[in-house]
Design a protein around this motif. Structure first.
Motif, PDB file in Angstrom:
ATOM      1  N   LEU A 276       0.936  -1.120  -0.042  1.00 47.00           N
ATOM      2  CA  LEU A 276      -0.116   0.036   0.013  1.00 47.00           C
ATOM      3  C   LEU A 276       0.870   1.162   0.096  1.00 47.00           C
ATOM      4  N   ALA A 277       1.940   1.211   0.784  1.00 49.41           N
ATOM      5  CA  ALA A 277       3.009   2.578   0.841  1.00 49.41           C
ATOM      6  C   ALA A 277       3.435   2.815  -0.561  1.00 49.41           C
ATOM      7  N   GLY A 278       3.880   1.816  -1.167  1.00 51.47           N
ATOM      8  CA  GLY A 278       4.324   1.870  -2.536  1.00 51.47           C
ATOM      9  C   GLY A 278       3.402   2.275  -3.747  1.00 51.47           C
ATOM     10  N   ASN A 279       2.074   1.606  -3.650  1.00 47.25           N
ATOM     11  CA  ASN A 279       1.095   2.381  -4.367  1.00 47.25           C
ATOM     12  C   ASN A 279       0.824   4.058  -3.947  1.00 47.25           C
ATOM     13  N   ILE A 280       0.803   4.283  -2.680  1.00 45.79           N
ATOM     14  CA  ILE A 280       0.657   5.574  -2.331  1.00 45.79           C
ATOM     15  C   ILE A 280       1.693   6.592  -2.862  1.00 45.79           C
ATOM     16  N   ALA A 281       3.023   6.131  -2.908  1.00 49.46           N
ATOM     17  CA  ALA A 281       4.160   6.850  -3.375  1.00 49.46           C
ATOM     18  C   ALA A 281       3.981   7.179  -4.742  1.00 49.46           C
ATOM     19  N   ARG A 332      19.937   3.688  -3.249  1.00 45.61           N
ATOM     20  CA  ARG A 332      18.897   3.335  -2.276  1.00 45.61           C
ATOM     21  C   ARG A 332      18.130   4.041  -1.590  1.00 45.61           C
ATOM     22  N   ASN A 333      17.876   5.444  -2.011  1.00 49.68           N
ATOM     23  CA  ASN A 333      16.999   6.148  -1.501  1.00 49.68           C
ATOM     24  C   ASN A 333      16.054   6.787  -2.812  1.00 49.68           C
ATOM     25  N   LEU A 334      16.050   5.972  -3.781  1.00 49.32           N
ATOM     26  CA  LEU A 334      14.962   6.035  -4.941  1.00 49.32           C
ATOM     27  C   LEU A 334      13.647   5.284  -4.434  1.00 49.32           C
ATOM     28  N   PRO A 335      12.479   5.636  -4.948  1.00 54.14           N
ATOM     29  CA  PRO A 335      11.440   5.112  -4.259  1.00 54.14           C
ATOM     30  C   PRO A 335      11.258   3.628  -4.889  1.00 54.14           C
ATOM     31  N   LEU A 336      11.616   3.513  -6.040  1.00 52.00           N
ATOM     32  CA  LEU A 336      11.426   2.161  -6.569  1.00 52.00           C
ATOM     33  C   LEU A 336      12.643   1.067  -5.820  1.00 52.00           C
ATOM     34  N   THR A 337      13.629   1.492  -5.390  1.00 51.98           N
ATOM     35  CA  THR A 337      14.607   0.894  -4.786  1.00 51.98           C
ATOM     36  C   THR A 337      13.947   0.658  -3.547  1.00 51.98           C
ATOM     37  N   MET A 338      13.659   1.257  -2.610  1.00 54.75           N
ATOM     38  CA  MET A 338      13.067   1.157  -1.202  1.00 54.75           C
ATOM     39  C   MET A 338      11.901   0.092  -1.431  1.00 54.75           C
ATOM     40  N   LEU A 339      10.864   0.325  -2.488  1.00 52.79           N
ATOM     41  CA  LEU A 339       9.939  -0.564  -2.551  1.00 52.79           C
ATOM     42  C   LEU A 339      10.548  -2.000  -2.695  1.00 52.79           C
ATOM     43  N   ALA A 340      11.356  -2.195  -3.791  1.00 53.46           N
ATOM     44  CA  ALA A 340      11.700  -3.533  -4.320  1.00 53.46           C
ATOM     45  C   ALA A 340      12.800  -4.154  -2.909  1.00 53.46           C
ATOM     46  N   ASP A 341      13.536  -3.331  -2.276  1.00 48.77           N
ATOM     47  CA  ASP A 341      14.227  -3.917  -1.339  1.00 48.77           C
ATOM     48  C   ASP A 341      13.635  -4.378   0.074  1.00 48.77           C
ATOM     49  N   GLY A 342      12.249  -3.698   0.151  1.00 48.77           N
ATOM     50  CA  GLY A 342      11.362  -4.081   1.371  1.00 48.77           C
ATOM     51  C   GLY A 342      10.628  -5.379   0.908  1.00 48.77           C
ATOM     52  N   LEU A 343      10.135  -5.452  -0.557  1.00 49.44           N
ATOM     53  CA  LEU A 343       9.412  -6.577  -0.938  1.00 49.44           C
ATOM     54  C   LEU A 343      10.291  -7.777  -0.745  1.00 49.44           C
ATOM     55  N   ARG A 344      11.752  -7.535  -1.198  1.00 45.51           N
ATOM     56  CA  ARG A 344      12.390  -8.727  -1.085  1.00 45.51           C
ATOM     57  C   ARG A 344      12.802  -9.036   0.170  1.00 45.51           C
ATOM     58  N   SER A 345      12.958  -8.235   1.086  1.00 47.44           N
ATOM     59  CA  SER A 345      13.224  -8.387   2.396  1.00 47.44           C
ATOM     60  C   SER A 345      12.135  -9.320   3.128  1.00 47.44           C
ATOM     61  N   ILE A 362       8.722   6.311   4.529  1.00 47.44           N
ATOM     62  CA  ILE A 362       9.208   7.219   3.645  1.00 47.44           C
ATOM     63  C   ILE A 362       8.300   7.238   2.444  1.00 47.44           C
ATOM     64  N   LEU A 363       7.900   5.959   1.966  1.00 52.47           N
ATOM     65  CA  LEU A 363       6.966   6.018   0.760  1.00 52.47           C
ATOM     66  C   LEU A 363       5.914   6.729   0.935  1.00 52.47           C
ATOM     67  N   THR A 364       5.074   6.597   1.932  1.00 58.51           N
ATOM     68  CA  THR A 364       3.874   7.022   2.407  1.00 58.51           C
ATOM     69  C   THR A 364       3.988   8.742   2.347  1.00 58.51           C
ATOM     70  N   VAL A 365       4.974   9.123   3.281  1.00 60.44           N
ATOM     71  CA  VAL A 365       5.237  10.479   3.056  1.00 60.44           C
ATOM     72  C   VAL A 365       5.413  11.246   1.868  1.00 60.44           C
ATOM     73  N   THR A 366       6.008  10.555   1.291  1.00 64.35           N
ATOM     74  CA  THR A 366       6.510  10.865  -0.157  1.00 64.35           C
ATOM     75  C   THR A 366       5.355  11.112  -0.899  1.00 64.35           C
ATOM     76  N   GLY A 367       4.455   9.719  -1.134  1.00 60.81           N
ATOM     77  CA  GLY A 367       3.168   9.910  -1.844  1.00 60.81           C
ATOM     78  C   GLY A 367       2.153  11.043  -1.625  1.00 60.81           C
ATOM     79  N   PHE A 368       2.051  11.203  -0.125  1.00 61.17           N
ATOM     80  CA  PHE A 368       1.009  12.325   0.377  1.00 61.17           C
ATOM     81  C   PHE A 368       2.006  13.896  -0.117  1.00 61.17           C
TER      82      PHE A 368
END
Length: 381
Positions: A276-281, A332-345, A362-368
């Motif tokens: 959901l956070a990735g979608n919001i971002a 590492r601070n790119l939104p797609l990198t954060m999302l991909a790394d989080g999903l892999r973790s 970070i993704l949620t705040v970025t999206g909002f």
């Protein structure tokens, strides 16, 4: 009598069509800018450099009983005698370095990093290292995925180094132990990345380009007369898009489950929250990009300017550790990198809520932030 070919007319038509094409931002981007970006990105990641760097994990095992002639572990003896110490800095771990000289093929620098098995497996899954060394009963064991060509090359080079620099190192005292753990295959690395990329592409093209196209066709102009709030209209679009992304991601996972035996090793509730956070971002970024322009050509260029760098840099198809060390902290601070790394973790490392708190926040705040800004700038026509 009319000529078969009217050269002047043909020349004018050619110039007219050339000018029309050259004024299209989309054509310029895909024909000129995109190939250059691809060559730069992939060139940095895979070009043959004068000094190739390969990271190798070493399992610390103080209880290993069989020692070399000077009563030290073979690997430890090699590290003390033939390597230099590498201090920790930035994203680099502290370790030891050894350079294999080769005038024709270029030098290869090995960075040996000591860790435990949990740390080594995590590095393997993230693509940070490709080979793990463990010494037991006087024998050096090489753990790696046999299907990984880079790991095979690293193994061959390491055996050459050890056979040359260790007095009692022989080929029959080294063994290969293939890694068969779930999460260490390339497909295990790829599927979470594809899910993350699917979220980004769906939001950026489904939301952003869809809004720009509606504005270009004067469809949004008709909605001004209705008692509809902009925020409700945009939130409705985002909700539908999130639902579609969920269905697409589930279908991809189901296919991967039956075709490749992919499983989710971590927290499923944590996975949903991060999803959901990735979608919001990316929904917020999409609304921001599409808030003002009414030209599909400009929108096409803006979307690609956001999408393409992250597709290349964010480690979707290969580990971003292939890029130079100075760029890793930025990637590492790119939104797609954060999302991909989080999903892999969560998918392959067994991660839970504690592992995704920061990227989710970070993704949620970025999206909002992008959504609010885009809402203020949004125009119907």
């Amino acid at each position: 009598m009319n000529k078969l070919i009217q050269y002047k007319q043909l020349t004018q038509l050619i110039f007219a069509n050339f000018k029309e094409i050259s004024r299209e931002p989309g054509v310029l981007f895909w024909g000129i800018v995109f190939p250059i970006l691809m060559s730069v990105g992939l060139g940095l990641a895979f070009s043959q450099k004068a000094d190739t760097v390969r990271k190798v994990a070493i399992i610390e095992n103080a209880k290993s009983p069989v020692l070399t002639s000077d009563s030290t572990l073979q690997i430890d003896a090699f590290l003390k005698k033939h390597t230099s110490i590498l201090a920790a800095s930035g994203d680099n771990q502290a370790g030891n370095t050894f350079t294999l000289q080769n005038e024709k093929l270029g030098n290869t620098t090995f960075i040996f990093l000591k860790t435990n098995w949990n740390g080594a497996i995590k590095w393997i899954k993230r693509g940070y290292v490709s080979v793990v060394l463990e010494e037991k009963n006087g024998q050096i064991n090489y753990h790696f995925d046999p299907a990984n060509s880079d790991a095979k090359l690293t193994y061959i080079q390491l055996t050459k180094i050890f056979n040359k620099n260790l007095l009692n190192a022989k080929e029959d005292k080294a063994s290969i132990a293939p890694l068969t753990l779930k999460g260490t295959r390339y497909i295990d690395f790829l599927i979470p990345g594809l899910i993350a990329m699917g979220i980004m592409m769906s939001c950026m093209w489904g939301l952003s380009y869809g809004l720009i196209e509606k504005r270009a066709k004067k469809l949004l102009r008709r909605m001004v007369a209705t008692p509809m709030k902009k925020s409700h209209f945009l939130l409705a679009l985002i909700t539908v898009r999130v639902g579609m992304n969920f269905i697409e991601s589930v279908l991809l996972f189901v296919f991967a489950f039956f075709a490749f035996d992919i499983t989710i090793q971590g927290s499923i509730p944590g996975l949903i929250v991060l999803f959901l956070a990735g979608n919001i971002a990316f929904a917020g970024i999409a609304i921001f990009i599409s808030s003002h322009t009414s030209k599909t050509e400009i929108g096409n260029g803006l979307i690609n300017a956001v999408v393409m760098p992250m597709m290349i840099l964010s480690g979707i198809f290969f580990s971003y550790h292939n890029f130079p060390e100075w760029s890793i902290s930025v990637i590492r601070n790119l939104p797609l990198t954060m999302l991909a790394d989080g999903l892999r973790s969560i998918f392959i490392e067994g991660g839970g809520f504690s592992d995704i708190v920061m990227p989710t926040l970070i993704l949620t705040v970025t999206g909002f932030a992008f959504f609010v800004t885009g809402l203020k700038m949004f125009k119907w026509y």
